[in-house]
Scaffold this motif. Structure first.
Motif, PDB file in Angstrom:
ATOM      1  N   ARG A   1       1.276  -1.445   0.323  1.00  0.00           N
ATOM      2  CA  ARG A   1      -0.066   0.350   0.385  1.00  0.00           C
ATOM      3  C   ARG A   1       0.809   1.551  -0.143  1.00  0.00           C
ATOM      4  NH1 ARG A   1      -2.427   0.084   4.340  1.00  0.00           N
ATOM      5  NH2 ARG A   1      -1.678  -1.761   5.497  1.00  0.00           N
ATOM      6  N   ALA A   2       2.066   1.432   0.497  1.00  0.00           N
ATOM      7  CA  ALA A   2       2.876   2.509   0.516  1.00  0.00           C
ATOM      8  C   ALA A   2       3.721   2.869  -1.336  1.00  0.00           C
ATOM      9  CB  ALA A   2       3.897   1.915   1.609  1.00  0.00           C
ATOM     10  N   ALA A   3       3.892   1.801  -1.393  1.00  0.00           N
ATOM     11  CA  ALA A   3       4.362   1.346  -3.041  1.00  0.00           C
ATOM     12  C   ALA A   3       3.274   2.168  -4.074  1.00  0.00           C
ATOM     13  CB  ALA A   3       4.793   0.338  -3.607  1.00  0.00           C
ATOM     14  N   LEU A   4       1.898   1.988  -3.015  1.00  0.00           N
ATOM     15  CA  LEU A   4       1.050   2.199  -4.624  1.00  0.00           C
ATOM     16  C   LEU A   4       0.587   4.060  -3.876  1.00  0.00           C
ATOM     17  CD1 LEU A   4      -1.433  -0.417  -4.161  1.00  0.00           C
ATOM     18  CD2 LEU A   4      -0.692  -0.126  -5.715  1.00  0.00           C
ATOM     19  N   GLY A   5       0.784   3.943  -3.256  1.00  0.00           N
ATOM     20  CA  GLY A   5       0.661   5.792  -2.763  1.00  0.00           C
ATOM     21  C   GLY A   5       1.641   6.568  -3.245  1.00  0.00           C
TER      22      GLY A   5
ATOM     23  N   TYR B   1       6.432  -1.597  -9.127  1.00  0.00           N
ATOM     24  CA  TYR B   1       7.612  -2.639  -8.746  1.00  0.00           C
ATOM     25  C   TYR B   1       8.930  -2.308  -8.110  1.00  0.00           C
ATOM     26  CZ  TYR B   1       9.961  -7.036 -10.194  1.00  0.00           C
ATOM     27  OH  TYR B   1      10.215  -8.975 -10.068  1.00  0.00           O
ATOM     28  N   ALA B   2       9.558  -0.957  -8.564  1.00  0.00           N
ATOM     29  CA  ALA B   2      10.577  -0.191  -8.039  1.00  0.00           C
ATOM     30  C   ALA B   2       9.864  -0.253  -6.936  1.00  0.00           C
ATOM     31  CB  ALA B   2      10.861   1.064  -8.912  1.00  0.00           C
ATOM     32  N   ASN B   3       8.825   1.032  -6.049  1.00  0.00           N
ATOM     33  CA  ASN B   3       8.481   1.148  -5.460  1.00  0.00           C
ATOM     34  C   ASN B   3       8.412  -0.174  -4.161  1.00  0.00           C
ATOM     35  OD1 ASN B   3       8.276   3.670  -5.585  1.00  0.00           O
ATOM     36  ND2 ASN B   3       7.135   4.049  -6.901  1.00  0.00           N
TER      37      ASN B   3
ATOM     38  N   PRO C   1       6.634   9.753  -0.277  1.00  0.00           N
ATOM     39  CA  PRO C   1       5.398   8.099  -0.055  1.00  0.00           C
ATOM     40  C   PRO C   1       4.585   8.168   1.109  1.00  0.00           C
ATOM     41  CG  PRO C   1       6.927   7.536   1.118  1.00  0.00           C
ATOM     42  CD  PRO C   1       7.264   8.486  -0.290  1.00  0.00           C
ATOM     43  N   ARG C   2       2.614   7.743   0.995  1.00  0.00           N
ATOM     44  CA  ARG C   2       2.387   7.847   1.666  1.00  0.00           C
ATOM     45  C   ARG C   2       1.435   6.352   2.213  1.00  0.00           C
ATOM     46  NH1 ARG C   2      -3.428   8.984   1.101  1.00  0.00           N
ATOM     47  NH2 ARG C   2      -3.983   9.500  -0.691  1.00  0.00           N
TER      48      ARG C   2
ATOM     49  N   LEU D   1      -1.754   4.066   1.643  1.00  0.00           N
ATOM     50  CA  LEU D   1      -2.757   3.850   0.874  1.00  0.00           C
ATOM     51  C   LEU D   1      -3.536   3.440   2.598  1.00  0.00           C
ATOM     52  CD1 LEU D   1      -2.368   4.228  -2.317  1.00  0.00           C
ATOM     53  CD2 LEU D   1      -2.921   6.153  -1.299  1.00  0.00           C
ATOM     54  N   ASP D   2      -4.933   4.144   3.096  1.00  0.00           N
ATOM     55  CA  ASP D   2      -6.049   2.751   3.294  1.00  0.00           C
ATOM     56  C   ASP D   2      -6.840   2.181   2.530  1.00  0.00           C
ATOM     57  OD1 ASP D   2      -4.859   3.776   6.013  1.00  0.00           O
ATOM     58  OD2 ASP D   2      -6.856   5.353   5.711  1.00  0.00           O
ATOM     59  N   PHE D   3      -6.824   0.525   3.008  1.00  0.00           N
ATOM     60  CA  PHE D   3      -7.260  -0.361   2.160  1.00  0.00           C
ATOM     61  C   PHE D   3      -8.736   0.425   1.580  1.00  0.00           C
ATOM     62  CE2 PHE D   3     -10.422  -3.598   0.969  1.00  0.00           C
ATOM     63  CZ  PHE D   3      -9.814  -4.269   0.325  1.00  0.00           C
ATOM     64  N   GLY D   4      -9.724   0.826   2.128  1.00  0.00           N
ATOM     65  CA  GLY D   4     -10.576   1.679   1.730  1.00  0.00           C
ATOM     66  C   GLY D   4     -10.238   2.897   0.473  1.00  0.00           C
ATOM     67  N   ASP D   5      -9.157   3.190   0.435  1.00  0.00           N
ATOM     68  CA  ASP D   5      -9.060   4.057  -0.747  1.00  0.00           C
ATOM     69  C   ASP D   5      -8.224   3.469  -1.667  1.00  0.00           C
ATOM     70  OD1 ASP D   5      -9.798   6.423   1.392  1.00  0.00           O
ATOM     71  OD2 ASP D   5      -7.652   6.359   2.084  1.00  0.00           O
TER      72      ASP D   5
END
Length: 316
Positions: free
Chosen positions: A16-20, A30-32, A165-166, A168-172
């Protein structure tokens, strides 16, 4: 297996941090997720950092071939990008990695690259990979084809200009982000370790015998670069996995000396899997040479390459 629940929670947070980070305009997922970050960018130079983490390591505690190849590809491309600007497209044409130490074990790695020269529509850059205390691990050269930008393309930010980076909450999470998370955490019950899960979480399966091997990796949106294709470091890493397995069917102690990839066409995300097929072409008393190719599931060849191995212990 120790503390599976805790390991899964840590990986879920990393996902979820990588997605953020991707949302903030950083490099691709993949890199994050692997923990790669930029430093010292500008005037034809760049640096990419990574610290040891479960998602960057194999079950043997080594940095995965895909992580090392991606570090080089990102650092080399960033050095070129800092010169040619945000609008220009420049796919990787070739990547050659020369190892001085293999396998790669360290707490942290630093990859520094510099643009070497530009001839017409081709740019070249060199890079070196070091441990945090300055020990040289590997050298690499990359060549990039400079293309004119397509109308309406380009990136508003360099990857290294993105916000911090932040998580992300699952709901977001968007539907695509939830798909990536579900894909990566789908096969947890099959895991044999939680300390180095690069091959397991990306479902890289390798098998072979008699000097031949095949490495397969499912295709998913988590493999996309910022242009929507499979990132070149991922393709090179998969090729390296197949070549190493093919070489070690005859001698398990062989060490990788060099790995070279030539990219023939972009890896698309429309198929179900990538397959790297490798065959040993020469075995001597101290050296082995392996050739390989990476295919999509339609049979199109994406990458051709070769790897050289030594039987004289660890390269120095």
């Amino acid at each position: 297996m120790r503390d599976l629940a805790g390991a899964v929670a840590g990986l879920d947070t990393a996902i979820r941090a990588a997605l953020g980070s991707v949302r903030n305009g950083a490099s691709h997922f993949y890199a994050n997720f692997g923990g790669l970050s930029y430093d010292e960018i500008g005037d034809g130079r760049s640096a990419v950092l990574v610290a040891a983490s479960p998602q960057a390591l194999t079950e043997d505690g080594e940095f995965a071939e895909g992580i090392v190849a991606m570090m080089f590809d990102l650092a080399l491309a960033a050095a070129v990008r800092s010169v040619v600007g945000k609008e220009r497209r420049f796919p990787t044409v070739s990547l050659k990695i020369e190892y001085l130490r293999h396998p790669v074990r360290a707490e942290k790695l630093v990859c520094r690259a510099a643009t070497a020269h530009r001839i017409g529509d081709l740019a070249a850059a060199d890079a070196r990979l070091e441990t945090e205390d300055g020990r040289l691990v590997a050298l690499a050269t990359g060549r990039f084809l400079l293309l004119r930008p397509k109308p309406g393309t380009g990136f508003p930010l360099y990857p290294w200009e993105s916000d911090p980076p932040r998580v992300l909450d699952f709901g977001d999470l968007s539907p695509l982000e939830r798909e990536i998370r579900s894909f990566l955490l789908a096969d947890i019950e099959r895991w044999t370790t939680t300390s180095g899960v690069h091959r397991q979480i990306h479902r890289i399966d390798v098998a072979g015998s008699d000097g031949r091997a095949e490495a397969r990796q499912p295709v998913g949106p988590h493999l996309a670069n910022r242009n929507g294709n499979v990132q070149g470091g991922i393709l090179t890493g998969l090729l390296g996995e197949a070549c190493a397995h093919a070489a070690r069917t005859s001698d398990p102690e062989l060490s990788l000396v060099s790995l070279q990839s030539t990219f023939l066409r972009p890896g698309m995300l429309s198929g179900s899997a990538l397959a790297a097929k490798a065959s040993t072409v020469f075995t001597g008393r101290r050296l082995a040479c392996v050739s390989g190719e990476v295919f999509d599931d339609s049979g199109e060849c994406l990458v051709r390459g070769e790897a050289l191995f030594t039987a004289s212990g660890r390269p120095r």
